[in-house]
Design an enzyme around this catalytic site. Structure first.
Site, mmCIF file in Angstrom:
data_model
loop_
_atom_site.group_PDB
_atom_site.id
_atom_site.type_symbol
_atom_site.label_atom_id
_atom_site.label_comp_id
_atom_site.label_asym_id
_atom_site.label_seq_id
_atom_site.Cartn_x
_atom_site.Cartn_y
_atom_site.Cartn_z
ATOM 1 N N HIS A 13 3.542 33.178 -35.610
ATOM 2 C CA HIS A 13 2.969 31.900 -35.136
ATOM 3 C C HIS A 13 4.117 30.931 -34.828
ATOM 4 O O HIS A 13 4.735 30.384 -35.733
ATOM 5 C CB HIS A 13 2.071 31.302 -36.223
ATOM 6 C CG HIS A 13 1.360 30.047 -35.794
ATOM 7 N ND1 HIS A 13 0.032 29.808 -36.080
ATOM 8 C CD2 HIS A 13 1.784 28.946 -35.111
ATOM 9 C CE1 HIS A 13 -0.322 28.633 -35.605
ATOM 10 N NE2 HIS A 13 0.724 28.079 -35.002
ATOM 11 N N HIS A 15 5.562 27.752 -31.833
ATOM 12 C CA HIS A 15 5.436 26.936 -30.621
ATOM 13 C C HIS A 15 6.814 26.859 -29.974
ATOM 14 O O HIS A 15 7.725 26.262 -30.538
ATOM 15 C CB HIS A 15 4.934 25.535 -30.971
ATOM 16 C CG HIS A 15 3.588 25.556 -31.620
ATOM 17 N ND1 HIS A 15 2.419 25.463 -30.908
ATOM 18 C CD2 HIS A 15 3.232 25.710 -32.923
ATOM 19 C CE1 HIS A 15 1.393 25.545 -31.744
ATOM 20 N NE2 HIS A 15 1.859 25.705 -32.977
ATOM 21 N N LEU A 16 6.944 27.464 -28.795
ATOM 22 C CA LEU A 16 8.246 27.468 -28.121
ATOM 23 C C LEU A 16 8.325 26.435 -27.004
ATOM 24 O O LEU A 16 9.386 26.249 -26.424
ATOM 25 C CB LEU A 16 8.557 28.864 -27.568
ATOM 26 C CG LEU A 16 8.777 29.958 -28.632
ATOM 27 C CD1 LEU A 16 9.022 31.311 -27.963
ATOM 28 C CD2 LEU A 16 9.928 29.607 -29.569
ATOM 29 N N ARG A 17 7.180 25.789 -26.689
ATOM 30 C CA ARG A 17 7.161 24.749 -25.641
ATOM 31 C C ARG A 17 7.590 25.309 -24.288
ATOM 32 O O ARG A 17 7.555 26.506 -24.064
ATOM 33 C CB ARG A 17 8.049 23.539 -26.035
ATOM 34 C CG ARG A 17 7.855 23.022 -27.459
ATOM 35 C CD ARG A 17 6.431 22.643 -27.772
ATOM 36 N NE ARG A 17 6.329 21.874 -29.019
ATOM 37 C CZ ARG A 17 5.243 21.770 -29.751
ATOM 38 N NH1 ARG A 17 4.127 22.401 -29.394
ATOM 39 N NH2 ARG A 17 5.235 21.054 -30.858
ATOM 40 N N ASN A 41 -0.504 26.308 -26.497
ATOM 41 C CA ASN A 41 -0.938 24.907 -26.333
ATOM 42 C C ASN A 41 0.083 24.089 -25.544
ATOM 43 O O ASN A 41 0.589 23.070 -26.003
ATOM 44 C CB ASN A 41 -1.239 24.252 -27.691
ATOM 45 C CG ASN A 41 -0.051 24.202 -28.631
ATOM 46 O OD1 ASN A 41 0.833 25.054 -28.580
ATOM 47 N ND2 ASN A 41 -0.022 23.207 -29.505
ATOM 48 N N LYS A 97 -6.176 32.332 -28.948
ATOM 49 C CA LYS A 97 -6.121 31.272 -29.956
ATOM 50 C C LYS A 97 -7.296 30.317 -29.802
ATOM 51 O O LYS A 97 -7.548 29.793 -28.719
ATOM 52 C CB LYS A 97 -4.807 30.490 -29.785
ATOM 53 C CG LYS A 97 -4.616 29.315 -30.743
ATOM 54 C CD LYS A 97 -4.312 29.770 -32.166
ATOM 55 C CE LYS A 97 -4.248 28.603 -33.144
ATOM 56 N NZ LYS A 97 -2.943 27.955 -33.199
ATOM 57 N N HIS A 134 -7.129 28.079 -35.450
ATOM 58 C CA HIS A 134 -6.731 26.832 -36.096
ATOM 59 C C HIS A 134 -7.955 26.378 -36.888
ATOM 60 O O HIS A 134 -8.921 25.872 -36.312
ATOM 61 C CB HIS A 134 -6.301 25.780 -35.067
ATOM 62 C CG HIS A 134 -5.815 24.508 -35.717
ATOM 63 N ND1 HIS A 134 -4.493 24.126 -35.703
ATOM 64 C CD2 HIS A 134 -6.472 23.573 -36.445
ATOM 65 C CE1 HIS A 134 -4.368 22.994 -36.401
ATOM 66 N NE2 HIS A 134 -5.557 22.640 -36.851
ATOM 67 N N HIS A 172 -1.797 29.350 -40.484
ATOM 68 C CA HIS A 172 -1.174 28.310 -41.328
ATOM 69 C C HIS A 172 -2.097 27.803 -42.435
ATOM 70 O O HIS A 172 -2.471 26.634 -42.439
ATOM 71 C CB HIS A 172 -0.641 27.152 -40.475
ATOM 72 C CG HIS A 172 -1.515 26.693 -39.329
ATOM 73 N ND1 HIS A 172 -2.841 26.367 -39.482
ATOM 74 C CD2 HIS A 172 -1.234 26.509 -38.021
ATOM 75 C CE1 HIS A 172 -3.327 25.998 -38.315
ATOM 76 N NE2 HIS A 172 -2.374 26.081 -37.411
ATOM 77 N N LEU A 217 0.063 19.657 -38.868
ATOM 78 C CA LEU A 217 -1.367 19.944 -39.025
ATOM 79 C C LEU A 217 -1.575 21.446 -39.151
ATOM 80 O O LEU A 217 -0.959 22.190 -38.389
ATOM 81 C CB LEU A 217 -2.151 19.402 -37.818
ATOM 82 C CG LEU A 217 -2.292 17.880 -37.770
ATOM 83 C CD1 LEU A 217 -2.881 17.441 -36.439
ATOM 84 C CD2 LEU A 217 -3.139 17.365 -38.926
ATOM 85 N N ASP A 245 4.868 28.485 -37.677
ATOM 86 C CA ASP A 245 4.325 27.297 -37.015
ATOM 87 C C ASP A 245 5.419 26.297 -36.667
ATOM 88 O O ASP A 245 5.180 25.090 -36.645
ATOM 89 C CB ASP A 245 3.228 26.627 -37.861
ATOM 90 C CG ASP A 245 2.330 25.717 -37.023
ATOM 91 O OD1 ASP A 245 2.346 25.843 -35.793
ATOM 92 O OD2 ASP A 245 1.628 24.875 -37.612
ATOM 93 N N HIS A 249 9.155 18.584 -31.852
ATOM 94 C CA HIS A 249 8.888 17.392 -31.051
ATOM 95 C C HIS A 249 10.187 16.599 -31.044
ATOM 96 O O HIS A 249 10.955 16.664 -32.012
ATOM 97 C CB HIS A 249 7.781 16.534 -31.670
ATOM 98 C CG HIS A 249 6.426 17.169 -31.659
ATOM 99 N ND1 HIS A 249 5.579 17.125 -30.574
ATOM 100 C CD2 HIS A 249 5.762 17.868 -32.610
ATOM 101 C CE1 HIS A 249 4.444 17.768 -30.857
ATOM 102 N NE2 HIS A 249 4.538 18.226 -32.080
ATOM 103 N N ALA A 261 2.410 15.626 -34.717
ATOM 104 C CA ALA A 261 2.351 16.594 -35.819
ATOM 105 C C ALA A 261 3.201 17.802 -35.480
ATOM 106 O O ALA A 261 3.104 18.344 -34.385
ATOM 107 C CB ALA A 261 0.910 17.030 -36.047
#
Ligand code: DOR
Ligand code: ZN
Length: 337
Positions: A13, A15-17, A41, A97, A134, A172, A217, A245, A249, A261
């Site tokens: 899990h 987030h690589l953007r 996302n 997801k 989620h 998560h 979150l 996770d 940011h 978050a």
């Protein structure tokens, strides 16, 4: 024990953007992990096979070397069962997801009513495509610290009963209720666990002042929940596996009147997990959690090769690549060789 070698791990899990942020963060994940489940996302979200293939190419270019991104489909109310099945058959999508609409970052296009997803879920069940969840209700009446437990009660129990052959990962997990639910559930249900939910309880959000870099979150919970999640992680149960996770940011987006978050833990994630397993006297179970349970659940081969973690006093910088990393400014007891 001064060092420990384990089979090369994966991150189930992350987030690589995209764009410049992807170029910045992808190498950190690729340095630690052979593969990673990449969350969809983005803005706009990754809902089509063509978008997922293009995103996968950008990730490979940014990560370099020996790293395999495993792509996911972002489910919306009008998710198409055929598109899901096609992307899965073509080897683009490993999983899909489920974000309840407005539960978290870039989830405005998420699902408003699970019944709309029924045909998609039936197809996923039939083709063996895992559903990643989620697990928080978005009902504003529900206290934010209870949203995971209420999701399990209101939504997840029914989902597992209605789709007995669907593989479901509760992502998560943060509560005793979630750890218990997954432990008691059929073998089709598993969970990922982040480093921050093993290290922090909700006091960390307010330690001497408001701490935006401890905010993610689902939000970190009371100490009894942290202890329950730790017990699950080190239990040796194949239902629990590593998912960082990591959710970067910019510093400005975190340190704001309405801060985002997400905790950027990719630079030291394995070391962070090793600290926990060490403290729990369970270093012998780190390999299962980090490198075996995940691929077995997904039905993917285990990685070849090994990585070594050494005991060492390592000062984590306050900033890494311009971002605030998890454990920034603190000393951790392990180093990935
Ligand atoms: O803290 C979080 N950050 N939780 C999520 O569910 C999303 C993530 C993000 O994308 O920033
Ligand atoms: Zn996430």
């Amino acid at each position: 024990m001064q060092s420990i070698s384990i089979r090369r791990p994966d991150d189930w899990h992350v987030h690589l953007r995209d764009g410049a942020m992807l170029d910045t963060v992808a190498p950190f994940t690729a340095r630690q992990f052979a593969r990673a489940i990449v969350m969809p996302n983005l803005s706009p979200p990754v809902t089509s096979v063509v978008a997922a293939s293009a995103y996968r190419e950008r990730i490979v270019a940014a990560a370099g070397g020996d790293f395999t991104p495993l792509m996911t489909c972002y489910l919306t109310d009008d998710a198409s069962a055929d598109e899901l099945a096609r992307g899965h058959a073509e080897g683009v999508w490993v999983a899909a997801k489920l974000y309840p609409a407005n539960a978290t970052t870039n989830s405005a296009h998420g699902v408003t009513d699970l019944r709309k997803l029924w045909p998609a879920l039936e197809r996923m069940q039939a083709i063996g495509m895992p559903l990643l969840v989620h697990g928080e209700v978005t009902d504003p009446e529900v206290d934010i610290f209870d949203r995971e437990a209420v999701f399990i009660e209101r939504v997840l129990g029914g989902l597992v009963r209605n789709f007995p052959a669907l593989k479901i990962v509760l992502e998560h997990i943060t509560t005793a209720e979630a750890a218990q639910f997954v432990a008691d559930a059929p073998v089709t249900v598993a969970a990922t666990i982040t480093p921050q939910h093993l290290h922090l309880n909700r006091n960390a959000l307010f330690a001497g002042g408001l701490r935006p870099h401890a905010y993610c979150l689902p939000v970190v919970k009371r100490e009894k929940h942290r202890l329950a999640v730790r017990a699950a992680a080190v239990s040796g149960s194949a239902k629990f596996f590593l998912g960082t996770d990591s959710a970067p940011h910019s510093v400005e987006a975190k340190e704001a009147s309405c801060g985002c978050a997400g905790i950027f833990n990719a630079p030291n994630a394995l070391e962070s997990y090793a600290m926990v397993f060490d403290e729990e006297g369970a270093l012998d179970r780190l390999e299962g959690f980090a490198s075996e349970h995940g691929p077995r659940f997904y039905g993917l081969p285990l990685n070849e090769g090994q990585v070594t973690l050494e005991r060492a006093e390592v000062s984590v910088p306050e900033r890494v690549a311009g971002l605030v990393p998890f454990h920034g400014g603190a000393t951790i007891g392990w180093r990935l060789a």
